[in-house]
Design an enzyme around this catalytic site. Structure first.
Site, PDB file in Angstrom:
ATOM      1  CD  GLU A  89     -41.295  12.207 -34.148  1.00  0.00           C
ATOM      2  OE1 GLU A  89     -41.950  11.145 -34.266  1.00  0.00           O
ATOM      3  OE2 GLU A  89     -40.601  12.470 -33.164  1.00  0.00           O
ATOM      4  CE1 TYR A 101     -46.307   9.348 -32.170  1.00  0.00           C
ATOM      5  CE2 TYR A 101     -45.008   9.766 -34.142  1.00  0.00           C
ATOM      6  CZ  TYR A 101     -45.085   9.538 -32.792  1.00  0.00           C
ATOM      7  OH  TYR A 101     -43.934   9.520 -32.048  1.00  0.00           O
ATOM      8  CG  ASP A 146     -45.635   5.403 -30.355  1.00  0.00           C
ATOM      9  OD1 ASP A 146     -46.085   5.336 -29.184  1.00  0.00           O
ATOM     10  OD2 ASP A 146     -44.442   5.175 -30.620  1.00  0.00           O
TER      11      ASP A 146
END
Length: 305
Positions: free
Chosen positions: A44, A127, A145
């Site tokens: 990520e 996020y 996102d």
């Protein structure tokens, strides 16, 4: 607040159609085959502002070098920055090293399953914390996102405020389906509901999209909507380009202050600008001064090695 109860049938249809589409057309990405929280967290952080195909190639290499938070924390930041070569936004490498160090110091080397604990770690924002919870621990939380934000705004038919966008994303997640739903939403925004020329003829949920049902007339609801990124400023000639050039040079070896510094950053004859931008590189922990030279890595890490 957006009332989804009035649109329960549309939400249910989206879930059914999107799951069928994802099972048939979802992208084959290597990090989707693991639930290892560290591996997911690394992926990520790499995916922030870096193209998927580049991360696909480099993610296994970074995990081979640093398979656990402990393996990364026990090395110095310079090693992580070197391994980060070609991924851009090098301060993310320093943040990842600091995150690994905090995981070892505060969590025994384990990635926590708590949003507050995750967001207290260096480099981890809302996020990323939600992505780790959904993709590593399969919690029923929504990730938001730019791709997901664009899909939601077009479904809703109007730009969304931040709180409404996250609430809308959260309420769409089916119980027990946090992993597949979020992956499907990311894919939908990345390959179908794209920024320019959306491929509505290929959309599995077009019939529940307000903007699509209106023939995409008028302004795009995604423009200016929460979480939807705007176009970046020009990279060529920017301070960001100079920063990247300096870090690339430092990966090879020290760079002397003065003419060598300006040349390494692509600004011969503009030493004032080179020194100003280099100071930012030092402040971000990507480099430190050693006498009259710049060296890769932060001073604290170098002193402890």
């Amino acid at each position: 607040m957006i009332d989804l109860d009035r649109h329960a049938a549309a939400v249910s249809r989206r879930r059914r159609c999107l799951r069928r589409w994802f099972e048939r057309s979802g992208r084959d990405l290597p990090w989707r085959s693991t639930r290892d929280p560290w591996a997911v967290l690394v992926a990520e952080l790499m995916l922030q502002q870096t193209q998927v195909e580049r991360v696909r190639q480099r993610w296994p290499e970074l995990l081979d070098a640093f398979p656990t938070p402990s393996a990364m924390a026990h090395g110095d930041a310079a090693a992580v920055v070197r391994a980060w070569s070609g991924l851009g936004y090098n301060r993310r490498a320093v943040a990842l090293h600091r995150c690994a160090t905090a995981l070892v110091a505060e969590h025994g080397g384990a990635v926590p399953q708590d949003r507050a604990a995750l967001e207290a770690l260096p480099g981890i924002g809302p996020y990323t914390s939600r992505a780790v919870l959904a993709f590593a621990f399969e919690h029923d939380v929504a990730v938001l996102d730019t791709n997901v934000g664009r899909v939601l705004a077009r479904w809703h038919g109007a730009a969304l405020r931040p709180a409404d966008a996250q609430a809308l994303a959260d309420r769409h997640v089916p119980r027990g389906g946090g992993w597949w739903w979020n992956q499907a939403m990311l894919d939908l925004g990345a390959v179908v509901c794209v920024r320019s020329a959306p491929r509505c003829d290929r959309c599995p949920v077009r019939g529940t999209c307000t903007w699509g049902a209106a023939g995409m007339l008028g302004a795009d609801p995604a423009d200016g909507s929460a979480a939807v990124s705007s176009r970046q400023s020009t990279f060529a000639g920017s301070d960001r380009q100079g920063r990247g050039r300096l870090v690339d040079a430092l990966r090879v070896g020290p760079v002397a202050d003065g003419t060598s510094l300006a040349d390494a950053m692509g600004w011969p004859g503009d030493l004032e600008r080179a020194r100003r931008v280099a100071a930012g590189v030092v402040a971000d922990g990507l480099a430190h001064r050693l006498g009259a030279t710049f060296v890769l890595g932060g001073a604290a890490a170098a002193q402890g090695s």
